[in-house]
Design an enzyme around this catalytic site. Structure first.
Site, mmCIF file in Angstrom:
data_model
loop_
_atom_site.group_PDB
_atom_site.id
_atom_site.type_symbol
_atom_site.label_atom_id
_atom_site.label_comp_id
_atom_site.label_asym_id
_atom_site.label_seq_id
_atom_site.Cartn_x
_atom_site.Cartn_y
_atom_site.Cartn_z
ATOM 1 N N GLU A 25 0.827 -1.205 0.000
ATOM 2 C CA GLU A 25 0.000 0.000 0.000
ATOM 3 C C GLU A 25 0.863 1.258 0.000
ATOM 4 O O GLU A 25 0.537 2.249 -0.680
ATOM 5 C CB GLU A 25 -0.933 -0.009 1.210
ATOM 6 C CG GLU A 25 -2.038 -1.052 1.110
ATOM 7 C CD GLU A 25 -2.981 -1.044 2.295
ATOM 8 O OE1 GLU A 25 -4.087 -1.609 2.173
ATOM 9 O OE2 GLU A 25 -2.610 -0.471 3.350
ATOM 10 N N PHE A 41 23.630 -5.613 -9.946
ATOM 11 C CA PHE A 41 23.510 -4.162 -10.068
ATOM 12 C C PHE A 41 24.806 -3.502 -10.513
ATOM 13 O O PHE A 41 24.790 -2.577 -11.327
ATOM 14 C CB PHE A 41 23.071 -3.548 -8.728
ATOM 15 C CG PHE A 41 21.706 -3.956 -8.264
ATOM 16 C CD1 PHE A 41 20.750 -4.432 -9.144
ATOM 17 C CD2 PHE A 41 21.364 -3.867 -6.915
ATOM 18 C CE1 PHE A 41 19.491 -4.814 -8.712
ATOM 19 C CE2 PHE A 41 20.104 -4.236 -6.467
ATOM 20 C CZ PHE A 41 19.172 -4.716 -7.364
ATOM 21 N N ASP A 77 13.303 -0.575 0.789
ATOM 22 C CA ASP A 77 12.418 -1.625 1.294
ATOM 23 C C ASP A 77 12.917 -2.252 2.587
ATOM 24 O O ASP A 77 12.124 -2.655 3.431
ATOM 25 C CB ASP A 77 12.264 -2.714 0.224
ATOM 26 C CG ASP A 77 11.378 -3.856 0.703
ATOM 27 O OD1 ASP A 77 10.146 -3.675 0.712
ATOM 28 O OD2 ASP A 77 11.920 -4.912 1.084
ATOM 29 N N GLY A 84 18.312 -14.560 -7.198
ATOM 30 C CA GLY A 84 18.237 -14.447 -5.750
ATOM 31 C C GLY A 84 19.316 -13.530 -5.195
ATOM 32 O O GLY A 84 20.075 -12.898 -5.945
ATOM 33 N N SER A 99 19.059 -9.626 -10.355
ATOM 34 C CA SER A 99 19.927 -10.709 -10.830
ATOM 35 C C SER A 99 19.091 -11.837 -11.410
ATOM 36 O O SER A 99 19.556 -12.605 -12.242
ATOM 37 C CB SER A 99 20.773 -11.250 -9.674
ATOM 38 O OG SER A 99 19.943 -11.921 -8.720
#
Length: 298
Positions: free
Chosen positions: A92, A200, A247, A145, A142
């Site tokens: 949300e 990355f 996150d 994982g 990636s």
């Protein structure tokens, strides 16, 4: 208290979560990996399915409420929950920030670095698809994982406040699985979505120019190096007023360390907003970027 010292919303944890985490850590120490996995994954599926069923009830209530905006958000979140480990409040929070950018017409792409099984990417894509302003979505992973953490990720032998330790290869979603979810199940356009496979440090330096201006930058790399790599390569491209989501800020020590160091180095003082389950977000300060200041002084 400075923004980078914001109180951890997990200081008051539920008793159920604490008991489950203690049991799982204890089992992992005494059981072979296969035996541990045979207990953990079925238990987690039961828990996750319970969360989805509870959210379905929320959607049903909203259908009777007449609140069209809240219902649209909840229906979007529910559609991606089976493919996401982020949870209700994290999804949300991401939805609301993406929608805020479309409402304010902040220019730029929506970017997620760390896609896992693609649930949050699908949610971001849904918001972008409904925006009259053309927006491209970039999803970096990636698709193998998580990598191995390093010394910057550990505090007292642990990498964070996880329900279970995260071995290399965790949070896996393959390129084929994510592609099928986004393009087949969610019907997103291949012309408006790019999936970039690789670590990355290999993909971002050579792709950042192609990405261009960014409105939403969602960082879900867990570890220090992954988080720092994203911020160093893409933060400058975020529009003033754009949103950056970390996150794992509260749940992974390395992600928090990288974020705090980056914000301090670049003098970023905009407040951190918790997503209520382990992540946070902050807004790119309005005005000229550090790069623009350097260029004007040259």
């Amino acid at each position: 208290m400075s923004e980078t010292q914001i109180a951890n919303p997990y200081e008051k944890k539920s008793l159920t979560r604490q008991v489950a985490k203690t049991i799982l850590y204890g089992l992992q120490k005494v059981l072979p990996q296969k035996a541990y996995d045979a207990i953990y994954f079925p238990a987690f599926r039961v828990y996750h399915n319970g969360q989805i069923r509870a959210y379905e009830k929320k959607v049903a209530r909203l259908r009777k409420s007449g609140d069209a905006a809240a219902l649209l958000r909840a229906e979007r979140v529910l559609s991606v929950m089976p493919h996401s480990l982020i949870g209700e409040t994290g999804l949300e929070h991401t939805h609301d920030l993406a929608l805020d950018l479309t409402n304010r017409q902040i220019p730029g792409s929506f970017v997620e670095c760390g896609v896992a099984r693609g649930g949050c990417a699908a949610l971001i894509g849904k918001v972008a698809k409904a925006d009259p302003l053309p927006r491209h979505c970039w999803f970096f992973d990636s698709y193998e994982g998580l990598p191995v953490p390093d010394e910057n990720d550990f505090v007292d032998g642990r990498t964070g406040d996880h329900i279970r330790p995260l071995p290399p290869g965790s949070c896996l979603g393959t390129y084929e699985q994510v592609s099928a979810l986004l393009f087949n199940e969610m019907n997103l356009s291949r012309d408006e979505v790019s999936l970039v496979k690789g670590w990355f440090q290999d993909t971002l330096p050579v792709t950042s120019a192609q990405v261009g201006t960014i409105a939403l930058l969602r960082v879900d790399g867990d570890w220090y190096d992954s988080t720092m790599c994203v911020l160093e390569n893409l933060y400058e491209q975020v529009s003033p007023g754009g949103h950056i989501i970390i996150d794992d800020y509260y749940s992974c020590y390395g992600a928090r360390k990288a974020t705090d160091e980056f914000r301090q180095k670049h003098g970023i003082e905009t407040a951190l907003a918790s997503d209520g389950r382990g992540g946070c977000s902050f807004m790119k300060p309005e005005g000229r970027s550090a790069k623009q200041v350097r260029e004007s002084a040259a």
